[in-house]
Design a protein around this motif. Structure first.
Motif, PDB file in Angstrom:
ATOM      1  N   VAL A 107       0.838  -1.205   0.000  1.00 52.18           N
ATOM      2  CA  VAL A 107       0.000   0.000   0.000  1.00 52.18           C
ATOM      3  C   VAL A 107       0.873   1.254   0.000  1.00 52.18           C
ATOM      4  CG1 VAL A 107      -1.592   1.370   1.410  1.00 52.18           C
ATOM      5  CG2 VAL A 107      -2.042  -1.063   1.035  1.00 52.18           C
ATOM      6  N   GLU A 111       1.371   3.663  -3.317  1.00 48.06           N
ATOM      7  CA  GLU A 111       0.984   5.074  -3.264  1.00 48.06           C
ATOM      8  C   GLU A 111       2.079   5.950  -3.868  1.00 48.06           C
ATOM      9  OE1 GLU A 111      -0.229   8.698  -0.199  1.00 48.06           O
ATOM     10  OE2 GLU A 111      -0.213   6.627   0.518  1.00 48.06           O
ATOM     11  N   THR A 218      -5.632   1.572  -3.325  1.00 49.80           N
ATOM     12  CA  THR A 218      -5.622   1.096  -1.937  1.00 49.80           C
ATOM     13  C   THR A 218      -6.837   0.224  -1.657  1.00 49.80           C
ATOM     14  OG1 THR A 218      -4.427   3.079  -1.222  1.00 49.80           O
ATOM     15  CG2 THR A 218      -5.555   1.816   0.490  1.00 49.80           C
TER      16      THR A 218
END
Length: 260
Positions: A107, A111, A218
């Motif tokens: 995650v 990002e 996500t």
């Protein structure tokens, strides 16, 4: 004070390995290149074929080359960074890395990748991502979930390439490699809205809307994590209920699969 021992001279095969690594570092050798045959390398280095063979074995164990038999065989430089992959795989296999650790890392790294992609992706990058989604949609429609997995995971590699950052590319390559092993063990994620999610993500990426793209990615990674955790619990329960002999066999299969 440290008790340093005497320095030992390098063995011949170690010197050969170092020379080949130097050629990789300089860019003279690249992923996919085929090394000269044993006999030819032995002549170039002025060493025995046995030393070259030992060097090849060492480089294969390190994950730098692949040894292929047959008429079109030989020693080939591997793509990506197999050493990072292997190290991470070993940590997962012995239980030092949990599913929670994997998802948390993915995650955070995804990002960063998405935010860089929003800044750096070109029209050619968008086209490559769209082609991957189109193929994923076709395989989903045909119910070929195992084959869909290849394109679903490849999407993350294509996305990483848009960053033009080699560290990001190597990192995501290692993480997706481990993810593939886990999914193959536990079963593909039967998420039917995957294509819709990917198209929504690509729409945000094209608009350079980093926040929206990160949120969509996500959400996908969280749902995948939940699926893997459920399947892991089911597999654990099956092993507990199985007779001891079958438990040992199941463990051996899982261990072999994780190392494949």
């Amino acid at each position: 004070m440290p008790d340093f021992g005497p320095i030992r001279p390098k063995r011949v095969f170690e010197e050969i390995c170092e020379r080949i690594r130097n050629e990789l570092s300089s860019g003279t050798l690249r992923p996919g290149d085929k090394l000269p045959p044993e006999r030819e390398l032995a002549e170039q280095f002025g060493v025995s074929r046995t030393a070259v063979r030992e060097a090849f074995r060492s480089l294969e164990i390190s994950g730098l080359i692949r040894l292929q038999k047959g008429a079109k065989g030989g020693a080939f430089i591997l793509d990506g960074n197999p050493t990072v992959r292997q190290s991470l795989q070993d940590m997962v296999s012995v239980g030092h890395v949990s599913l929670n650790d994997m998802t948390e890392a993915r995650v955070l790294i995804q990002e960063a990748i998405v935010r860089l992609a929003c800044k750096r992706a070109t029209e050619a990058d968008f086209a490559a991502l769209e082609a991957d989604i189109d193929r994923t949609e076709e395989l989903t429609r045909q119910g070929r979930l195992r084959e869909r997995l290849d394109y679903s995971i490849n999407f993350h590699k294509v996305l990483a390439l848009t960053t033009k950052n080699q560290v990001m590319i190597i990192t995501i390559d290692a993480l997706t490699y481990i993810l593939r092993i886990l999914i193959n063990q536990l079963g593909p994620h039967p998420r039917l809205d995957l294509v819709e999610s990917r198209r929504k993500f690509l729409k945000h990426l094209r608009a350079r809307d980093a926040d929206a793209a990160v949120e969509e990615m996500t959400d996908h990674l969280t749902k995948l994590h939940q699926h893997l955790v459920r399947e892991q619990h089911r597999a654990d329960r099956r092993r507990v209920r199985a007779p001891p002999r079958l438990q040992a066999r199941a463990f051996g299969k899982a261990h072999t699969s994780a190392r494949a």
